[in-house]
Structures are given as structure tokens and as C-alpha cells.
Write a protein that holds these residues in place. Structure first.
Motif, PDB file in Angstrom:
ATOM      1  N   THR A 116       0.864  -1.175   0.000  1.00  0.00           N
ATOM      2  CA  THR A 116       0.000   0.000   0.000  1.00  0.00           C
ATOM      3  C   THR A 116       0.898   1.221   0.000  1.00  0.00           C
ATOM      4  OG1 THR A 116      -0.079  -0.146   2.390  1.00  0.00           O
ATOM      5  CG2 THR A 116      -1.998  -0.955   1.223  1.00  0.00           C
ATOM      6  N   LYS A 117       0.502   2.194  -0.809  1.00  0.00           N
ATOM      7  CA  LYS A 117       1.364   3.365  -0.941  1.00  0.00           C
ATOM      8  C   LYS A 117       0.490   4.595  -1.132  1.00  0.00           C
ATOM      9  CE  LYS A 117       4.132   4.702  -4.594  1.00  0.00           C
ATOM     10  NZ  LYS A 117       4.911   4.284  -5.750  1.00  0.00           N
ATOM     11  N   PRO A 129       1.442  14.981  -8.241  1.00  0.00           N
ATOM     12  CA  PRO A 129       1.175  14.689  -9.656  1.00  0.00           C
ATOM     13  C   PRO A 129       2.361  14.008 -10.349  1.00  0.00           C
ATOM     14  CG  PRO A 129       0.482  16.915  -9.116  1.00  0.00           C
ATOM     15  CD  PRO A 129       1.176  16.373  -7.900  1.00  0.00           C
ATOM     16  N   GLN A 130       3.586  14.440  -9.999  1.00  0.00           N
ATOM     17  CA  GLN A 130       4.743  13.854 -10.701  1.00  0.00           C
ATOM     18  C   GLN A 130       5.004  12.416 -10.273  1.00  0.00           C
ATOM     19  OE1 GLN A 130       4.679  16.633  -8.938  1.00  0.00           O
ATOM     20  NE2 GLN A 130       6.486  16.949  -7.669  1.00  0.00           N
ATOM     21  N   ALA A 131       4.401  12.002  -9.145  1.00  0.00           N
ATOM     22  CA  ALA A 131       4.593  10.619  -8.692  1.00  0.00           C
ATOM     23  C   ALA A 131       3.459   9.717  -9.165  1.00  0.00           C
ATOM     24  CB  ALA A 131       4.683  10.586  -7.175  1.00  0.00           C
ATOM     25  N   THR A 132       2.521  10.281  -9.944  1.00  0.00           N
ATOM     26  CA  THR A 132       1.358   9.507 -10.377  1.00  0.00           C
ATOM     27  C   THR A 132       1.753   8.508 -11.461  1.00  0.00           C
ATOM     28  OG1 THR A 132       0.108  11.529 -10.049  1.00  0.00           O
ATOM     29  CG2 THR A 132      -1.027   9.734 -11.149  1.00  0.00           C
ATOM     30  N   PRO A 133       1.427   7.234 -11.282  1.00  0.00           N
ATOM     31  CA  PRO A 133       1.734   6.280 -12.361  1.00  0.00           C
ATOM     32  C   PRO A 133       0.880   6.575 -13.595  1.00  0.00           C
ATOM     33  CG  PRO A 133       0.507   5.207 -10.599  1.00  0.00           C
ATOM     34  CD  PRO A 133       0.806   6.584 -10.131  1.00  0.00           C
ATOM     35  N   ALA A 134       1.372   6.154 -14.780  1.00  0.00           N
ATOM     36  CA  ALA A 134       0.679   6.466 -16.036  1.00  0.00           C
ATOM     37  C   ALA A 134      -0.732   5.879 -16.065  1.00  0.00           C
ATOM     38  CB  ALA A 134       1.493   5.928 -17.213  1.00  0.00           C
ATOM     39  N   GLU A 135      -0.974   4.832 -15.280  1.00  0.00           N
ATOM     40  CA  GLU A 135      -2.288   4.180 -15.342  1.00  0.00           C
ATOM     41  C   GLU A 135      -3.345   4.881 -14.505  1.00  0.00           C
ATOM     42  OE1 GLU A 135      -1.027   0.315 -14.066  1.00  0.00           O
ATOM     43  OE2 GLU A 135      -1.737   0.638 -12.030  1.00  0.00           O
ATOM     44  N   GLN A 145      -2.641   3.661  -3.185  1.00  0.00           N
ATOM     45  CA  GLN A 145      -2.479   2.604  -4.182  1.00  0.00           C
ATOM     46  C   GLN A 145      -2.358   1.278  -3.433  1.00  0.00           C
ATOM     47  OE1 GLN A 145       1.455   1.789  -5.821  1.00  0.00           O
ATOM     48  NE2 GLN A 145       0.615   2.058  -7.884  1.00  0.00           N
ATOM     49  N   ILE A 146      -3.300   0.362  -3.744  1.00  0.00           N
ATOM     50  CA  ILE A 146      -3.293  -0.933  -3.068  1.00  0.00           C
ATOM     51  C   ILE A 146      -2.988  -2.005  -4.103  1.00  0.00           C
ATOM     52  CG2 ILE A 146      -4.592  -2.509  -1.578  1.00  0.00           C
ATOM     53  CD1 ILE A 146      -4.662   0.181  -0.329  1.00  0.00           C
ATOM     54  N   LYS A 147      -1.846  -2.658  -3.960  1.00  0.00           N
ATOM     55  CA  LYS A 147      -1.472  -3.713  -4.917  1.00  0.00           C
ATOM     56  C   LYS A 147      -1.706  -5.071  -4.291  1.00  0.00           C
ATOM     57  CE  LYS A 147       2.073  -1.587  -7.772  1.00  0.00           C
ATOM     58  NZ  LYS A 147       3.512  -1.402  -7.940  1.00  0.00           N
ATOM     59  N   PHE A 148      -2.335  -5.958  -5.075  1.00  0.00           N
ATOM     60  CA  PHE A 148      -2.531  -7.338  -4.623  1.00  0.00           C
ATOM     61  C   PHE A 148      -1.432  -8.220  -5.211  1.00  0.00           C
ATOM     62  CE2 PHE A 148      -6.622  -5.435  -3.976  1.00  0.00           C
ATOM     63  CZ  PHE A 148      -7.134  -6.079  -2.863  1.00  0.00           C
ATOM     64  N   ASP A 149      -1.206  -9.356  -4.551  1.00  0.00           N
ATOM     65  CA  ASP A 149      -0.143 -10.237  -5.054  1.00  0.00           C
ATOM     66  C   ASP A 149      -0.718 -11.349  -5.934  1.00  0.00           C
ATOM     67  OD1 ASP A 149      -1.402 -11.804  -3.245  1.00  0.00           O
ATOM     68  OD2 ASP A 149       0.376 -12.327  -2.075  1.00  0.00           O
ATOM     69  N   ASP A 150      -1.833 -11.078  -6.610  1.00  0.00           N
ATOM     70  CA  ASP A 150      -2.411 -12.113  -7.471  1.00  0.00           C
ATOM     71  C   ASP A 150      -1.735 -12.132  -8.844  1.00  0.00           C
ATOM     72  OD1 ASP A 150      -3.359  -9.705  -8.306  1.00  0.00           O
ATOM     73  OD2 ASP A 150      -5.445 -10.295  -8.475  1.00  0.00           O
ATOM     74  N   LEU A 151      -2.081 -13.118  -9.648  1.00  0.00           N
ATOM     75  CA  LEU A 151      -1.444 -13.285 -10.960  1.00  0.00           C
ATOM     76  C   LEU A 151      -1.741 -12.125 -11.900  1.00  0.00           C
ATOM     77  CD1 LEU A 151      -1.817 -17.067 -11.839  1.00  0.00           C
ATOM     78  CD2 LEU A 151       0.290 -15.748 -11.492  1.00  0.00           C
ATOM     79  N   ALA A 152      -2.956 -11.569 -11.784  1.00  0.00           N
ATOM     80  CA  ALA A 152      -3.357 -10.502 -12.704  1.00  0.00           C
ATOM     81  C   ALA A 152      -2.775  -9.140 -12.313  1.00  0.00           C
ATOM     82  CB  ALA A 152      -4.873 -10.422 -12.781  1.00  0.00           C
ATOM     83  N   GLY A 153      -2.024  -9.081 -11.209  1.00  0.00           N
ATOM     84  CA  GLY A 153      -1.452  -7.799 -10.795  1.00  0.00           C
ATOM     85  C   GLY A 153      -2.512  -6.764 -10.472  1.00  0.00           C
ATOM     86  N   ASP A 183       2.035   8.469 -24.842  1.00  0.00           N
ATOM     87  CA  ASP A 183       0.950   8.335 -23.866  1.00  0.00           C
ATOM     88  C   ASP A 183      -0.342   7.778 -24.465  1.00  0.00           C
ATOM     89  OD1 ASP A 183       0.160  10.443 -25.346  1.00  0.00           O
ATOM     90  OD2 ASP A 183       0.112  11.903 -23.720  1.00  0.00           O
ATOM     91  N   GLY A 184      -0.344   7.509 -25.758  1.00  0.00           N
ATOM     92  CA  GLY A 184      -1.527   6.900 -26.357  1.00  0.00           C
ATOM     93  C   GLY A 184      -2.723   7.829 -26.424  1.00  0.00           C
ATOM     94  N   GLU A 185      -2.470   9.145 -26.494  1.00  0.00           N
ATOM     95  CA  GLU A 185      -3.608  10.055 -26.530  1.00  0.00           C
ATOM     96  C   GLU A 185      -3.809  10.726 -27.873  1.00  0.00           C
ATOM     97  OE1 GLU A 185      -3.344  12.588 -23.082  1.00  0.00           O
ATOM     98  OE2 GLU A 185      -3.709  10.793 -21.875  1.00  0.00           O
ATOM     99  N   ASN A 186      -2.845  10.520 -28.795  1.00  0.00           N
ATOM    100  CA  ASN A 186      -2.894  11.270 -30.035  1.00  0.00           C
ATOM    101  C   ASN A 186      -3.130  10.358 -31.242  1.00  0.00           C
ATOM    102  OD1 ASN A 186      -2.565  13.153 -32.038  1.00  0.00           O
ATOM    103  ND2 ASN A 186      -0.330  13.143 -31.924  1.00  0.00           N
ATOM    104  N   VAL A 187      -4.370  10.393 -31.783  1.00  0.00           N
ATOM    105  CA  VAL A 187      -4.626   9.584 -32.988  1.00  0.00           C
ATOM    106  C   VAL A 187      -4.298  10.378 -34.247  1.00  0.00           C
ATOM    107  CG1 VAL A 187      -6.381   8.056 -32.042  1.00  0.00           C
ATOM    108  CG2 VAL A 187      -7.063  10.237 -33.033  1.00  0.00           C
ATOM    109  N   ALA A 188      -3.816  11.605 -34.089  1.00  0.00           N
ATOM    110  CA  ALA A 188      -3.615  12.473 -35.255  1.00  0.00           C
ATOM    111  C   ALA A 188      -2.145  12.576 -35.663  1.00  0.00           C
ATOM    112  CB  ALA A 188      -4.179  13.868 -34.956  1.00  0.00           C
TER     113      ALA A 188
END
Ligand code: FES
Lengths: 331, 245
Positions: free
Chosen positions: B133-134, B139-145, B155-163, B199-204
Motif C-alpha cells: 500500500t502506498k 502529480p509527478q509521482a502519479t503512475p501512467a495508469e 495505491q493498493i497492490k494485490f499479489d495475485d497473478l493478474a497484478g 501516452d496513447g492520446e494522439n490519434v492524429a
């Protein structure tokens, strides 16, 4: 190694199946790449509406007094055209477009509250900055042309402007859900085509597109294998031209041909006629020539020609480069 | 017909030698995106919040009192934060939520680490346990997701296979974002599909323009080739025979 002829056959039949859709995918892709996102949003004439009124807040009935016995997941204070309301949800779907379960109460009287078509029309007008005249508000059933996922009834108010704006509003609260106009309808059409979403599900998770995607992947995979396969019979680099004696219907001549080019292409460029359907793909078996010198038999030759024909020196001219030949006879 | 077949094959072959890899990438990424359910990708199956229902008459602190205390309050919502019935609202000139409990009106502080973990465990459908847990508040520490508009979050991370990872807003206790490996892969598929690698935001992008135009030519030449292969050239061959005579 997979036989080139088999691979090419797969490539041909798969392209017959998905060819037009490929063109649609890339054509609509160009549209998305080039579109004016601002216009395509449909919000050309949209502005936000402020609903806050000035009812004294001290008159608000406590939520605990509302006549509602079932458990709820949230209760919010909202304003609709100056009227304070409690919006009580008994379910909380993750998306606004999913079917909603909620009830509205007047925040002062605590009585159930229902929006009137006139209120809806007024809200639509206040969200609109264009020159058009508003139609009456009509309660409309899904599906909607701006979003196939929308499951709720919506009010629709149409404006008679040049881009045919329709304003969609929430059935119970009258909140503006979307503005839709000719530009956004075009975008929606392009999405429908790109997603093959002819059933207007509003998404791309359906069997038809999965089948086409699998076929396309096989097509692209076979294509990549074909495209990057080198002709093993290339001559050494420094030898650029080679002399070949060609016997054809019009007589006999010695031609200087590009050494590394398949003979079929070299002869065609020299103005000689060799029959072909596949244009040099090694699949039609029509580009047969006969040679006197020894030319190694390729897999593709063996596929199309009989042992006798191979013995006679027949070869497929698209499968061998010019430098392999010193003399050929055309059919 | 004959030279058309040769010409279209040559064009098709050379164009595809340049863009064939991208065609393959479009096919692979497209197949991934259409074959996995988008609701699953969005992590909707990772949590359920049915335990958050409550009877309305538990809310003994009236909204009228709330508005008397906080006259500029907007977006007032009564809801359950962990085990406490609460109001969340925004105040003028503040982007952050204020949360007070709905029985006595006492101000509720920001979630502690263990409260956030409890919310995550209550909601999670995964059988995994919490791996880390973190607190993320810059803002600069924010992960891209994660969108920075939700900050601050646990941020709560589980230790399951799907991450599986939950992001829980520190003030409201709401799970605002759910991520897992399939979403992360989808995100990369999308970037590769639209050829925007940062960042996957520009389709142009001009790169996509170039590739789609080349692809159009390559596909059209392929279709011409296909047509000339499907309509037999035997007639032409017969004519040639005539010349031979
Ligand atoms: S096999 Fe068709 S041109 Fe050679």
C-alpha cells in the motif's frame, strides 16, 4: 518450411474474405487520423447549464424523513432548473449508460418529483447557443445514434439549424447527456464501420469482428512470411546484367536482362509476352518456359509441373532469376 | 490484365515490405482489443460494492445543517465510507472533497493506510492478499495508469497473478480506478494500434497518416491483384495461340 504455393493460396482466399473490410478499416482509420475532434464531438452549440436556485436551504427536509424503506447506495442533493431535489440511488451501475435505478424527491416537500416536457425543452434551449428553434421534448427509446450502449430512455429535443442538432437529456433529471449533429453522426458512422458494429451495440466485442480479426491476422502473418522470403537464386552482386538467348514466336534474339530479376518480370519488361494470372506469385503455374541449360528445380516448379515436364527443361519463369538461364524457349 | 497483375503484384510486394510489420501489428493488437471484453479490461470484475447499501433513516444529520455550516458546499452526496455513513461535498475554491459523518456531523479525516486496505479487501473479488500500500499525493509521482485528477489516493497492490491494483481516494474512500495486467497490455495494444508510443492520446500523428495512406495503396493493389487472379486469363492465352498460328 511451409510451401510457398500453399501459403500464397491461403493469402489469396483470406484476402477475398477480408479485403474490403481491410479497406474500410484503413479508410476509417484515415478519417480518425484527420478528423476535427472538436467538431466530431457534436458540441458545436453546447454550453454548460447552471441549475442552482435560491430556495432557502434551511427548508430542506432531512434525508431520514424520506418515505423510502429499501436500502440505498447513495443520496445526492441536485438542482434541476432551480428546484432542489434529492436523487436517491438503489443501485450504482459503473456506467451512466447502463440502466439506472433511482428516484427523485423534492428536497423541501419530500414528495416524489417528475420532470415536465416544458422543463426539458427549456433546459435543452439553455444548453444550446446556436440559431435553431427547439422542437418539443419527446421521450425516446434506445437505441440512439450517438451511443449504442445507452440503455436508458432519453428526452430528445431537435433544433432546426444547419447541422441538425439533437439534444438528448436524462429521462428523470433532464441533465444534458449529449449533443448530436451531422459531424458527430459522421463520426458515429465511421466507428460503426471500424468496429463492424452493424447491430449498434456501441462496442467492438462481438463475434463478427473477432472472426474477421483472426482472418486478418492469418492474412497478415502469411503476407509477412511471403514478403520477406528471399529468392535463393540471386546471382552475385557485381553481376548486374546477363545475356539470355530467347526463342519466341517471332524468332530468336539475345537479350541483356537484369541478372537478379525473376525471368518473368525481365521478359515482360523487354516487351515479350508470357502468360500469367497471378503476376509472378508462383501460384497459377502459367509462366512456363523451356530451357536447355540446367536450372535447379524449385519446390514451386515441382508443385505445378510433372516429372516429365521438368525433365524436358520446363520451369516457371517467375521462380528463377534471369542469370540462371543462358537460353529459353517461350510457349 | 496480364501486366496489371504483374504491376499490382510488384507494388503490393514492395509497399508491404515497408509496412508489412505495421499491418501485422494492427492485426495482432486489433485482435487482442476486440476479443477481450472491455468491461473486464476496465477492471469491473475486480471489485463489487454491494456491501455499501444502507437505510436512509440512519442519516440523522440533516443536509440543512450541513449547508448552514458550509454554505458553499456543492455536489453533496450521502454514502457509506467504509463502515461510516457520511456526506462528501466540495467547497468553493477547493478541488478536494470534504467528508463529514452523517449522524453527528463530525469531520472525517483522510483515510489511514489500514482503512484503505480494509476497503480494498472488502471490495476485491480476487483471492490474492495485499502486497503493498502506498500513498500517492504528488502529480509527478502519479503512475501512467492513473489520472492525476483523483489525487491524493492510496495505491493498493494485490499479489495475485493478474497484478490487481486499486486506487482509493484518500478523502472519500471511493475506489476510483482499478487496474490489472490485461488493462496494461490493452493500453500498449492501443498505443501500437494508433502508433502513438508515449501516452496513447494522439490519434492524429503524421506517422499514422503516412502509414495509413501507404496501407490504402497496398490494399488496393492487393485487391486488384486478387481480382486478376480470380478472373482467369485463359482468354488472353488463347489469343496468344492465335498469333502463334
Ligand atoms: S506461377 Fe503464376 S506467374 Fe509464375
Amino acid at each position: 518450411m511451409i510451401n510457398r504455393v500453399v501459403l500464397s493460396g491461403w493469402h489469396k482466399w483470406l484476402s477475398l474474405f477480408v479485403g474490403i473490410q481491410l479497406l474500410i478499416w484503413v479508410g476509417t482509420g484515415i478519417y480518425f487520423n484527420q478528423m476535427d475532434a472538436q467538431a466530431a464531438s457534436g458540441n458545436m452549440y453546447r454550453k454548460t447549464v447552471s441549475h442552482r436556485g435560491n430556495t432557502p436551504t434551511s427548508d430542506f427536509m432531512p434525508l431520514e424523513k424520506l418515505a423510502l424503506n429499501e436500502p440505498v447506495v447513495s443520496a445526492a442533493l441536485i438542482w434541476v432548473s432551480g428546484t432542489p431535489l434529492y436523487l436517491v440511488k438503489t443501485e450504482n451501475p459503473l456506467h451512466n449508460y447502463s440502466a439506472q435505478q433511482h428516484t427523485l424527491f423534492h428536497a423541501v416537500s419530500g414528495l416524489p418529483w417528475y420532470i415536465q416536457p416544458d422543463d426539458v425543452q427549456r433546459i435543452a434551449q439553455r444548453s444550446y447557443t446556436g440559431p435553431g428553434q427547439a422542437s418539443e421534448a419527446v421521450l425516446t427509446l434506445p437505441p440512439f445514434d450517438f451511443d449504442g450502449r445507452q440503455e436508458n430512455l432519453l428526452w430528445k429535443v431537435s433544433f432546426d439549424d444547419e447541422v441538425h442538432t439533437d439534444v438528448y437529456l436524462h429521462a428523470e433529471t433532464g441533465a444534458v447527456i449529449a449533443h448530436s449533429n451531422d459531424d458527430s453522426r459522421l463520426k458515429h458512422l465511421m466507428l460503426t464501420l471500424h468496429f463492424m458494429d452493424y447491430a449498434n451495440t456501441g462496442g467492438f466485442n462481438h463475434a463478427l469482428i473477432v472472426i474477421f480479426a483472426i482472418a486478418t491476422l492469418t492474412l497478415a502473418g502469411s503476407g509477412v512470411l511471403l514478403a520477406y522470403r528471399r529468392n535463393p537464386n540471386r546471382a552475385v552482386r557485381r553481376k548486374r546484367e546477363t545475356d539470355v538467348r530467347v526463342i519466341h514466336t517471332g524468332g530468336c534474339e539475345t537479350l541483356s536482362l537484369p541478372a537478379n530479376q525473376p525471368l518473368l518480370f525481365a521478359l515482360t519488361q523487354a516487351g515479350l509476352s508470357v502468360s500469367t494470372e497471378c503476376g509472378g506469385g508462383g501460384t497459377c503455374g502459367q509462366c512456363v518456359v523451356q530451357t536447355d541449360n540446367t536450372v535447379a528445380v524449385s519446390d514451386v516448379d515441382r508443385y505445378h509441373l510433372t516429372e516429365d515436364e521438368l525433365q524436358q527443361g520446363k520451369r516457371l519463369s517467375c521462380q528463377h532469376v534471369s542469370s540462371e538461364f543462358t537460353s529459353v524457349t517461350l510457349k | 490484365m496480364k501486366t496489371l497483375a504483374i504491376k499490382s503484384r510488384t507494388l503490393h510486394k514492395w509497399l508491404m515490405r515497408f509496412i508489412g510489420i505495421q499491418m501485422l501489428i494492427w492485426a495482432v493488437t486489433g485482435l487482442y482489443m476486440v476479443s477481450l471484453d472491455i468491461h473486464f479490461i476496465h477492471g469491473e470484475t475486480l471489485s463489487d460494492e454491494k456491501h455499501t447499501a444502507f437505510p436512509l433513516n440512519d442519516a440523522t444529520y440533516p443536509i440543512a445543517s450541513l449547508l448552514e455550516r458550509y454554505p458553499t458546499a456543492t455536489d453533496i452526496v450521502l454514502y457509506k465510507r467504509l463502515n461510516t455513513l457520511a456526506y462528501r461535498f466540495k467547497l468553493a475554491n477547493s478541488k478536494q472533497w470534504t467528508v463529514i459523518e452523517a449522524t453527528k456531523g463530525g469531520v472525517l479525516g483522510l483515510l489511514t493506510q489500514s482503512e484503505a486496505a480494509e476497503i480494498a479487501l472488502h471490495a476485491a473479488t480476487t483471492s490474492g492478499t495485499i502486497a503493498s500500500t502506498k500513498l500517492i499525493d504528488l502529480p509527478q509521482a502519479t503512475p501512467a495508469e492513473l489520472s492525476p485528477r483523483w489525487l491524493p489516493v492510496w495505491q493498493i497492490k494485490f499479489d495475485d497473478l493478474a497484478g490487481t491494483t486499486f486506487y482509493i481516494q484518500q478523502a472519500t474512500g471511493q475506489i476510483v480506478t482499478r487496474r490489472h495486467t490485461y488493462w496494461r497490455a490493452f493500453d500498449w495494444m492501443w498505443r501500437l494500434h494508433i502508433m502513438d508510443y508515449d501516452d496513447g492520446e494522439n490519434v492524429a500523428s503524421p506517422l499514422l497518416t503516412l502509414l495509413t495512406i501507404l496501407a490504402t495503396l497496398a490494399i488496393i493493389s492487393g485487391i486488384i491483384l486478387l481480382i486478376s487472379r480470380l478472373i482467369p486469363a485463359r482468354k488472353i492465352a488463347v489469343n496468344k495461340g492465335g498469333v502463334h498460328d
